[in-house]
Design an enzyme around this catalytic site. Structure first.
Site, PDB file in Angstrom:
ATOM      1  N   LYS A  76      60.585 -44.089  23.118  1.00  0.00           N
ATOM      2  CA  LYS A  76      59.761 -45.666  23.592  1.00  0.00           C
ATOM      3  C   LYS A  76      58.331 -44.722  23.502  1.00  0.00           C
ATOM      4  O   LYS A  76      57.868 -44.128  24.052  1.00  0.00           O
ATOM      5  CB  LYS A  76      60.954 -45.724  24.856  1.00  0.00           C
ATOM      6  CG  LYS A  76      60.234 -47.166  25.260  1.00  0.00           C
ATOM      7  CD  LYS A  76      61.124 -47.996  26.912  1.00  0.00           C
ATOM      8  CE  LYS A  76      59.931 -48.930  27.055  1.00  0.00           C
ATOM      9  NZ  LYS A  76      60.693 -49.039  28.050  1.00  0.00           N
ATOM     10  N   SER A 151      62.087 -53.908  28.043  1.00  0.00           N
ATOM     11  CA  SER A 151      61.794 -53.834  27.349  1.00  0.00           C
ATOM     12  C   SER A 151      62.160 -52.394  26.218  1.00  0.00           C
ATOM     13  O   SER A 151      60.837 -52.722  25.564  1.00  0.00           O
ATOM     14  CB  SER A 151      60.337 -52.953  28.764  1.00  0.00           C
ATOM     15  OG  SER A 151      60.535 -51.575  29.411  1.00  0.00           O
ATOM     16  N   SER A 175      65.658 -52.026  31.926  1.00  0.00           N
ATOM     17  CA  SER A 175      65.062 -52.777  30.601  1.00  0.00           C
ATOM     18  C   SER A 175      65.749 -50.725  29.716  1.00  0.00           C
ATOM     19  O   SER A 175      65.601 -51.143  28.408  1.00  0.00           O
ATOM     20  CB  SER A 175      63.791 -51.870  30.644  1.00  0.00           C
ATOM     21  OG  SER A 175      63.287 -52.847  30.788  1.00  0.00           O
TER      22      SER A 175
END
Ligand code: GLN
Length: 483
Positions: A76, A151, A175
């Site tokens: 990420k 997210s 997330s």
């Protein structure tokens, strides 16, 4: 080969049926073919990936490889990566090349995993749909008109679309679990303090925790085992011995008590989610588990408490982005204060600005006691509820999210509707507990449904074992979207 389990990929690497360079090349080709449609990656790293893969092949040949050596991996874009663009999904950091690696990045490099790229995300990890990224939304591989969740939507979509077998994420209020649910993959967020936050760009420090995405719980266990461990550079990192999170994978479910919080099964869950969750629970009972009703009476207070505490911490954490030493700086300004104001107004997107304003407000003189202190008290009550529930059960189960993935744009005009989608996930972070989401079937429109398992502190191995037993008996996690 990328579609196989990590165990099978590692065996193929050892046997010389495939090389790490071939795996990395295949992963990069899949990203190149699919990213135009899915937008899961902000950055790909062909040269460094091929170099790392060649080194992995050498290790494999020398017989010093571990279970992740030569496995393609995506991080990420919230994790700092030395020499590689680290944007956190923000215009503020569009030009930020990190001078150092996050602890998690270092550990996975040492394990020999091959980073092929950095994944798209909601700006500064604030969001539930991935629509808050400066680089445009990631799309759900099961239906590109739908959101992948957020997210960590880029990581979830990358695993779902079979671009990489494993990816990292972070979970402040859901997330990892919620995008895992929306994209039909498995995701785990461990107990707070298990994974070092060093080099993980901070959103809400008392809630942020690194986590793992893979297709199966078995693969998540391998990834998490390599990510976790004490790090003196993170003052909240727990001083615990490294663990093998796969140690309970073959433990049968007989005798397992699954708690079902009645508040999670009340109104608010979509019919198709309910049907899939009920069927998954029936499967768990068939496998020998028993279900008991438990209560989390303060669960309804989790969203209001979270959306005070998280913005409060964010407003403080994000004060460092001032355009001085790194990040976006306005081209024209009159004085120093004007430079700060213009750089931040230009560099941060609407949702990030909203959170900074809310956070500054709830921390301000006169409102601090009414909002921030009150929210901290609710946080304690929520944690106490879980402690009481775990007197009656070993794990807690329920939906990960109230709906399946929704259409892009469906909630962007109404932040509160967006926040309500986090109803089942945020309490876990407020309490600091581990949580996992695994595929549990499909809802309307063929979109994946996730089942959430919540464990007591340090019960990651148990959560992964429970999910693995379910995945031995079902094949939801093995289904792939058409590409
Ligand atoms: N959707 C939640 C938020 O926007 C959680 C995000 C996260 O876990 N990073 O804050």
């Amino acid at each position: 080969m990328i579609d196989s389990s990590l165990k099978d990929i590692a065996a193929a690497l050892r046997a010389g049926r495939v090389s790490a360079v071939e795996l990395a090349t295949d992963s990069l080709a899949r990203i190149e073919a699919g990213n135009g449609r899915i937008n899961a990656f902000v950055t790909t790293c062909r040269d460094s990936a091929l170099q790392a893969a060649a080194e992995a092949d050498a290790r494999i040949a020398a017989g010093t490889a571990g279970p992740l050596t030569g496995i393609p991996l995506a991080h990420k874009d919230v994790f700092c990566t030395e020499g590689v663009l680290t944007t956190c999904g923000s215009k503020m950091l569009t030009n930020f090349v990190s001078p150092y690696d996050a602890h998690v990045v270092t550990l996975l490099k040492q394990a020999g995993a091959v980073m092929v790229g950095k994944t798209n995300m909601d700006e500064f990890a604030m969001g539930s749909s991935n629509e808050n990224s400066h680089f445009g939304p990631t799309r759900n591989p099961w239906n590109p008109d739908c959101v992948p969740g957020g997210s960590s939507g880029g990581s979830a979509a990358a695993v779902a679309a079979r671009m990489v077998p494993i990816a990292t994420g972070t979970d402040t209020g859901g997330s990892v679990r919620q995008p895992a649910s929306f994209c039909g993959v498995t995701g785990i967020k461990p107990t707070y303090g298990t994974v070092s936050r060093y080099g993980m760009i901070a959103y809400a420090s008392s809630l942020d925790q690194g986590g793992a995405f893979a297709r199966s719980a078995e693969d998540c266990a391998l990834l998490l085992s390599a990510m976790a461990g004490h790090d003196p550079r993170d003052s909240t990192s727990l001083e615990r011995e490294a663990e093998n999170y796969g140690r309970d994978l073959s433990k049968p479910l007989a005798g397992l008590r699954i708690g079902l919080p009645k508040e999670f099964f009340a109104d608010g869950m979509a019919d198709d989610v309910r049907a899939a969750v009920d069927a998954a629970l029936a499967e768990y009972r068939r496998l020998g588990a028993t279900t008991v009703e438990v209560s989390l009476p303060n669960a309804r207070l989790a969203i209001p408490a979270y959306y005070v505490i998280a913005p409060a911490e964010a407003s403080s954490n994000l004060s460092r982005f001032d355009g001085v030493r790194y990040g976006h700086r306005a081209a024209a300004y009159t004085d120093l204060n004007d430079m700060y104001c213009k750089s931040r107004a230009q560099g941060f997107g609407a949702e990030v600005q909203r959170r900074i304003l809310v956070g500054t407000y709830v921390l301000s003189h006169g409102y601090y006691d009414a909002y921030y202190i009150k929210a901290q008290k609710l946080r304690r009550l929520i944690a106490n509820d879980f402690a009481a529930a775990f007197q009656q059960c070993d794990v807690i189960a329920g939906p990960t999210a109230p709906t399946t993935a929704y259409a892009l744009g469906a909630k962007t005009d109404d932040p509160v509707q967006m926040y309500l989608g986090d109803i089942y996930t945020v309490a876990v972070n407020l309490a600091g507990l581990p949580g996992l989401s695994h595929p549990a079937g499909f809802g309307a429109g063929g979109l994946p449904v996730g089942l959430q398992l919540i464990g007591n502190y340090f019960d990651e191995a148990r959560l992964l074992g429970v999910a693995h037993q379910f995945q031995q008996a079902t094949d939801w996690h093995a289904r792939a979207p058409r590409t």
